[in-house]
Every structure is written in structure tokens, then in C-alpha cells.
Motif scaffolding. Structure first.
Motif, mmCIF file in Angstrom:
data_model
loop_
_atom_site.group_PDB
_atom_site.id
_atom_site.type_symbol
_atom_site.label_atom_id
_atom_site.label_comp_id
_atom_site.label_asym_id
_atom_site.label_seq_id
_atom_site.Cartn_x
_atom_site.Cartn_y
_atom_site.Cartn_z
ATOM 1 N N MET A 123 18.985 -16.072 9.826
ATOM 2 C CA MET A 123 18.255 -15.012 9.128
ATOM 3 C C MET A 123 18.539 -15.094 7.638
ATOM 4 S SD MET A 123 19.075 -11.581 11.249
ATOM 5 C CE MET A 123 19.782 -11.922 12.820
ATOM 6 N N ASP A 124 17.657 -14.504 6.837
ATOM 7 C CA ASP A 124 17.929 -14.342 5.409
ATOM 8 C C ASP A 124 19.071 -13.331 5.243
ATOM 9 O OD1 ASP A 124 15.254 -15.445 5.474
ATOM 10 O OD2 ASP A 124 14.934 -14.702 3.446
ATOM 11 N N HIS A 125 19.880 -13.525 4.210
ATOM 12 C CA HIS A 125 20.912 -12.538 3.878
ATOM 13 C C HIS A 125 20.942 -12.312 2.362
ATOM 14 C CE1 HIS A 125 22.576 -12.682 7.927
ATOM 15 N NE2 HIS A 125 22.610 -13.993 7.851
ATOM 16 N N PRO A 126 20.852 -11.047 1.910
ATOM 17 C CA PRO A 126 21.018 -10.760 0.484
ATOM 18 C C PRO A 126 22.516 -10.713 0.140
ATOM 19 C CG PRO A 126 20.230 -8.797 1.666
ATOM 20 C CD PRO A 126 20.437 -9.865 2.693
ATOM 21 N N PHE A 127 22.985 -11.677 -0.636
ATOM 22 C CA PHE A 127 24.414 -11.799 -0.941
ATOM 23 C C PHE A 127 24.750 -10.977 -2.183
ATOM 24 C CE2 PHE A 127 28.034 -13.943 -2.949
ATOM 25 C CZ PHE A 127 28.928 -13.961 -1.887
ATOM 26 N N HIS A 167 29.512 -9.278 0.013
ATOM 27 C CA HIS A 167 28.972 -9.058 1.367
ATOM 28 C C HIS A 167 27.470 -9.213 1.404
ATOM 29 C CE1 HIS A 167 27.546 -4.943 0.296
ATOM 30 N NE2 HIS A 167 28.677 -4.829 -0.398
ATOM 31 N N CYS A 168 26.958 -9.261 2.616
ATOM 32 C CA CYS A 168 25.512 -9.196 2.814
ATOM 33 C C CYS A 168 25.094 -7.753 2.572
ATOM 34 C CB CYS A 168 25.155 -9.612 4.239
ATOM 35 S SG CYS A 168 23.398 -9.354 4.567
ATOM 36 N N HIS A 169 24.022 -7.532 1.791
ATOM 37 C CA HIS A 169 23.599 -6.153 1.523
ATOM 38 C C HIS A 169 22.645 -5.604 2.576
ATOM 39 C CE1 HIS A 169 23.390 -2.454 -0.758
ATOM 40 N NE2 HIS A 169 24.269 -2.943 -1.599
ATOM 41 N N ILE A 170 22.410 -6.341 3.651
ATOM 42 C CA ILE A 170 21.803 -5.707 4.829
ATOM 43 C C ILE A 170 22.957 -4.920 5.436
ATOM 44 C CG2 ILE A 170 20.892 -6.109 7.152
ATOM 45 C CD1 ILE A 170 19.280 -8.417 5.951
ATOM 46 N N ILE A 171 22.829 -3.594 5.367
ATOM 47 C CA ILE A 171 23.962 -2.714 5.656
ATOM 48 C C ILE A 171 24.554 -2.985 7.040
ATOM 49 C CG2 ILE A 171 24.589 -0.271 5.946
ATOM 50 C CD1 ILE A 171 24.027 -1.099 2.997
ATOM 51 N N GLU A 172 23.717 -3.215 8.014
ATOM 52 C CA GLU A 172 24.216 -3.436 9.387
ATOM 53 C C GLU A 172 24.971 -4.760 9.496
ATOM 54 O OE1 GLU A 172 21.259 -2.232 8.566
ATOM 55 O OE2 GLU A 172 21.396 -0.207 9.423
ATOM 56 N N HIS A 173 24.540 -5.778 8.763
ATOM 57 C CA HIS A 173 25.267 -7.059 8.785
ATOM 58 C C HIS A 173 26.640 -6.900 8.138
ATOM 59 C CE1 HIS A 173 21.314 -9.602 9.064
ATOM 60 N NE2 HIS A 173 21.509 -8.826 10.106
ATOM 61 N N GLU A 174 26.671 -6.125 7.073
ATOM 62 C CA GLU A 174 27.952 -5.850 6.411
ATOM 63 C C GLU A 174 28.901 -5.170 7.396
ATOM 64 O OE1 GLU A 174 27.530 -3.421 2.852
ATOM 65 O OE2 GLU A 174 29.517 -2.582 3.163
ATOM 66 N N GLY A 177 30.510 -7.271 10.030
ATOM 67 C CA GLY A 177 31.511 -8.260 9.625
ATOM 68 C C GLY A 177 31.198 -9.143 8.449
ATOM 69 N N MET A 178 29.957 -9.158 7.932
ATOM 70 C CA MET A 178 29.629 -10.108 6.869
ATOM 71 C C MET A 178 30.061 -9.569 5.502
ATOM 72 S SD MET A 178 26.092 -12.229 6.274
ATOM 73 C CE MET A 178 26.101 -13.284 7.713
ATOM 74 N N MET A 179 31.378 -9.429 5.355
ATOM 75 C CA MET A 179 31.964 -8.907 4.119
ATOM 76 C C MET A 179 33.354 -9.513 3.981
ATOM 77 S SD MET A 179 32.300 -5.019 2.730
ATOM 78 C CE MET A 179 33.096 -4.229 4.115
HETATM 79 CU CU CU Z 1 22.658 -10.263 6.390
#
Ligand code: CU
Ligand code: C2O
Ligand code: CU
Length: 528
Positions: free
Chosen positions: A452-456, A510-517, A520-522
Motif C-alpha cells: 500500500m501507499d504510505h505517507p511518511f 511514522h506513517c501518517h495513515i493514523i491506523e497504520h501508525e 506499529g508503523m512508527m
Molecule cells: Cu501507512
């Protein structure tokens, strides 16, 4: 999901490559209980300005109090929707000037802890909270900092407690933080508007709906799209007017691929302030967390309307897509009235100077990835966002799942057994991934090794994207220099960022997709 996980699951006979592919590509619609309500929200009301938070200062330059509480809002019908708001306002605005000292007391009247992160401000770490120093229910915290020179721009603030963040964002907790420059290269009488974009999803009782499986997986997109708390508001000006629109994408997961009917867009600024000069674009992708500063020269024709739209953008959604995902959505409507045309404006060519950051002293690699436990894909493909199925899979939350067992049950609702990782690690409070030095030139190569795309996003500083890999894997230099704090990374894409931290402390990225953050993506860098 990494290739070896596919193979492992395949070997267990639980999953083969084919179902995932067809699953990710089957864009059938997700049903929605709120479509009716959305239609009831009035459109084309005059665009409201963001409500400004009052400055009580006598001794300091800006002093205020933010009271955070559940607030009943009349939104879509007679029932009141309980949103969690700062000072009872949807997307309020704090407005200061470069150099100001700021003192903000935050009173938490929620039933859960929170913190405030000042997204885009380069301030001391102790005053800018990530998942640290929670403000407990019925407690207060005062943030004190000085807004440094060079930090002019449109920033924002939002909560950042781990485990509670997605719920707080879903309840509309966010505000704008505008730092005006001492001296603005653009004339003060140029019509300028701040736009803060949020979205909401309500249940049949008109209350914020709980997160679903699909929300957690993809990042939640509500079906009610709001600009300054309004649905498709209208802004009417004299034909030929030149106007400035500054926008914040404060959505948890919605990407805004912006286009203005029959008009090119002049991009003049990004997250960290002005570009050196404007760049003409047909469309602009504004991902969660990002801001843009746009100049528009409106048509000379009177009595026309032009939609500012979000076109469909596939960020590689997994599972059933929401109804709005595949269609254009109107954010707001620009209109010309019947006045005589406004005279053309002569604006400065050059807005600022952006010095390219030099060759780095330290290089770091950052890999974004996702892993799932055995049950994840099976349950997602069979049951969509059925909440019931989730609880029974929590035990299957394998690899990194121990922490998850300590979370209160209410926090686990709807979370699929998936983790989003940075360099193979799921975020653990207190764990530091990198150590750096104040003033040191850093180069970070970001590699999106996921589907998926992730806004870093990086806290505490801004960066320059100095190189990006195209689809053929060739490194390209971006067309223009810009200061950003958030950038999109597509699956398999690599980007090189240069940055310098000028404040010590533990800074999150972190990823700024709040749910991904939250899943764990932080991670963090300790700057000494
Ligand atoms: Cu993401
Ligand atoms: Cu708006 Cu940690 O981010
Ligand atoms: Cu931030």
C-alpha cells in the motif's frame, strides 16, 4: 506483507498468492449506513472561516486554554453527534506570528488520556508530544514554546497518544496552527482562505461509528467529507479574482488528489512554507498530514461555478472499497458573482530562498513493510469488515503480538491481526531506532516494501526530497525544491530525504495513515 510470509502461509495451505491479488483488486463497494445522512447535510453554504482560538495574553505573545471535551454537534439530523473537540469547535485555528512565545494550557475532559503534537512546528521536544507524557483524564498540561523564525507556514495540531489515537482522530480532534511571517512576500489584501479537510463516519444513531477491520487495514475514510466542518461549502468572488487557498489534509486515511474545474493550480507552498516560486500543476496529490498553499486566478466569466474536487486515487486499498473511493468528490465550490471583473494582480515571482541541503554526513535506511498472522487474509476475504470475526483472531496475533494482549479490550475492537513495520519492528514505546546529533546532515532512504501507499512523516524538522525512484527504478531529481514534513511513498518506491534536526530529543517518524501508525508503523530517533 513480505514475500516470505506469503510463502509461509501458502505452505500451510491457508493462503495462496492468487486470493490476495484478486482480493486486493476486487473493488466492490462497502455498504454504508450513513449515505442518507450525508445527503441531508446542506451544501453550498458560504464557506465559514476556521473559528479562531482567543488569545488571552497580557505578558506573553500568545496565551490560551484548550478544553478538550465530548461536544454534541448537530450535524446530519436532529440527533446530536458527540464529537471530541477543542473548545467545542470543529477544526479551530490558532494564529501566531514567527518569533511569538506561546503558552497553551490543555485541559483534558475526555474519559481517556491524550497528548498534543504540534505538527510542523520546530519546537523543543519536551513541548511537542508524541506518545509520551500523557495528559490523563481530568488533568491539564501547559505547553510553552517559542515559534522560531523560519517556521512560518500552515501547521496543525492533533493528539498523539498510542492506542487511543485512531479513536480520537475519528472523533474530529484536530486544529490548524497558522504561523504568519514577519514579512509576507504576498500582499496583505490578497483574499486568502484556510481550508481544513476532515472526514467522519457515523452509525445509525448518528454517533461516530467504531473502527472496522477494513478501517484498520487501510486507514479509515469516513463517508462525510468536510471542509471547515461543512459539506461542499461555496466561496463566491468577483470574476478574475486572484485568491490564495491553504489546505490541510487532516483525514486519517483519505488521499486528496485535487483538481479545480477549468483552472490550473499554482502551487506556492508546502508543509514547511513557501516554494521559491510558483509551480503550475493540473492536479496535486495531498496525502494525510500534508499542507499546500495554492494561488488561483479565477475565470473572468461571471456567474459560473467551479468544483474543487478530489479525483479517485488508488492507494492500493485492501478489501471492499468505500462507495466514495472510486468517484470524484467535491470538496468545495468556487463561484464567480456578477460584479465587474477584479483587476489582475501582479505578484512577486520569487517568494523565498530554499538552500539545497548539502551532502549528508549520516545515511540511514528505512523500510516500510506489513506482516499478517495466519488468519488475517482468510478472515478479511471471507467476512469483510465483520467485527465479530476479529475478536476470535486476536489470539492469532503472532510475531510481535505480545504487547497487544496488554491493551484494554475496548481498544482492540476491530483491529485485524496485522502489523505495519519500520525496519521490521513494530513500534514499542521507549524503544529508539536511531541516534543522531543536533545540526548533523542526514540522508534517509525510504523504501516502501509493502503493498500500500504510505505517507511518511517526521516530527521536529522539515526535509527536502532530493531523489525519487521512478517505476523503472531510475533515480530522478524532483522538479523543484520544497520543505516538507510528510511525503507519499508508493509500493516498491524509494525516496531520498535530507534533513537536519536542530532540537535535541526523541523525535518520532511514522506513517501518517493514523491506523497504520497505531498498528506499529512508527519509530523514533534520539537526537543528542
Ligand atoms: Cu501507512
Ligand atoms: Cu501529524 Cu506524528 O503526526
Ligand atoms: Cu507530526
Amino acid at each position: 506483507m513480505k514475500r516470505r510470509d506469503f510463502m509461509r502461509l501458502g505452505a500451510l495451505g491457508l493462503l495462496t498468492l492468487t486470493p490476495l491479488t484478486t482480493f486486493a483488486m476486487s473493488k466492490h463497494h462497502q455498504g454504508s449506513a450513513t449515505n442518507l445522512r450525508v445527503r441531508q447535510l446542506p451544501e453550498h453554504l458560504p464557506l465559514r472561516q476556521l473559528p479562531e482560538i482567543e488569545n488571552f495574553s497580557s505578558s506573553t505573545d500568545f496565551k490560551t486554554r484548550l478544553t478538550l471535551a465530548p461536544t454534541p454537534v448537530e450535524l446530519t439530523g436532529p440527533e446530536h453527534t458527540a464529537l471530541w473537540l477543542y473548545n467545542n469547535q470543529i477544526t479551530p485555528l490558532i494564529q501566531v506570528t514567527e518569533g511569538d512565545s506561546v503558552e497553551i494550557q490543555v485541559d483534558n475532559h475526555l474519559h481517556q488520556p491524550t497528548t498534543v503534537h504540534w505538527h510542523g512546528l520546530n519546537i523543543p521536544n519536551s513541548e511537542d508530544r508524541g506518545p509520551h507524557d500523557l495528559i490523563a483524564p481530568n488533568q491539564s498540561r501547559t505547553y510553552r514554546f517559542q515559534v522560531k523564525q523560519g517556521n512560518a507556514g500552515l501547521h496543525w495540531f492533533h493528539p498523539h497518544p498510542h492506542d487511543y489515537l485512531a479513536d480520537q482522530i475519528a472523533h474530529s480532534m484536530a486544529g490548524a496552527f497558522l504561523v504568519k511571517p514577519y514579512q509576507d512576500p504576498l500582499p496583505a489584501d490578497l483574499p486568502a482562505y484556510l481550508l481544513m479537510v476532515t472526514d467522519l463516519r457515523l452509525d445509525s444513531q448518528g454517533q461516530v461509528a467504531p473502527h472496522t477491520h477494513v478501517d484498520w487495514m487501510n486507514g479509515r475514510e469516513g463517508d462525510i467529507l468536510l471542509v471547515n466542518g461543512q459539506r461542499n461549502p461555496k466561496l463566491e468572488l468577483a470574476p478574475g479574482s486572484t485568491l490564495r487557498l491553504r489546505m490541510i489534509n487532516a483525514c486519517a486515511g483519505r488521499y486528496l488528489r485535487l483538481i479545480l474545474d477549468k483552472h490550473p493550480i499554482q502551487l506556492i507552498g508546502t508543509d514547511g512554507g513557501y516554494l521559491e516560486q510558483s509551480v503550475e500543476l493540473d492536479e496535486l496529490l495531498l496525502v494525510p498530514g500534508q499542507r499546500c498553499d495554492l494561488l488561483i486566478k479565477l475565470s473572468d466569466e461571471p456567474n459560473q461555478t467551479f468544483a474543487l474536487q478530489k479525483l479517485p486515487y488508488d492507494r492500493n486499498w485492501m478489501g471492499p472499497v468505500p462507495a466514495h473511493y472510486l468517484i470524484p468528490e467535491t470538496l468545495m465550490t468556487l463561484a464567480t458573482n456578477s460584479d465587474s471583473p477584479a483587476p489582475a494582480r501582479v505578484l512577486p515571482q520569487r517568494l523565498t530562498e530554499i538552500k539545497p541541503l548539502a551532502e549528508a554526513e549520516v545515511r540511514r535506511q528505512i523500510e516500510l513493510s506489513e506482516v499478517m498472522s495466519n488468519h488475517a487474509m482468510v478472515s478479511m476475504s471471507q467476512e469483510g469488515d465483520d467485527q465479530q470475526s476479529v475478536a476470535s483472531h486476536q489470539q492469532g496475533h503472532g510475531n510481535h503480538g505480545n504487547k497487544a494482549q496488554h491493551r484494554p479490550a475496548s481498544m482492540m475492537t476491530g483491529r485485524p491481526p496485522v502489523e505495519f513495520l519500520i525496519n521490521g519492528e513494530s513500534f514499542t514505546p521507549g524503544q529508539i531506532m536511531f541516534t543522531g546529533k543536533v545540526g548533523q546532515l542526514e540522508e534517509w532512504e525510504i523504501f516502501n516494501n509493502s503493498h500500500m501507499d504510505h505517507p511518511f512523516h517526521v516530527h521536529g524538522t522539515h526535509f527536502q526530497v532530493v531523489a525519487e525512484q521512478d517505476a523503472a527504478g531510475v533515480w530522478q531529481t524532483p522538479d523543484y525544491l520544497a520543505w516538507r514534513d510528510t511525503v507519499n511513498v508508493q509500493p516498491n518506491q524509494r525516496l531520498k530525504l535530507r534533513l537536519v534536526f536542530d532540537e535535541p530529543g526523541e523525535w518520532m517518524f511514522h506513517c501518517h495513515i493514523i491506523e497504520h501508525e497505531e498498528l506499529g508503523m512508527m519509530a523514533s530517533i534520539l537526537v543528542q
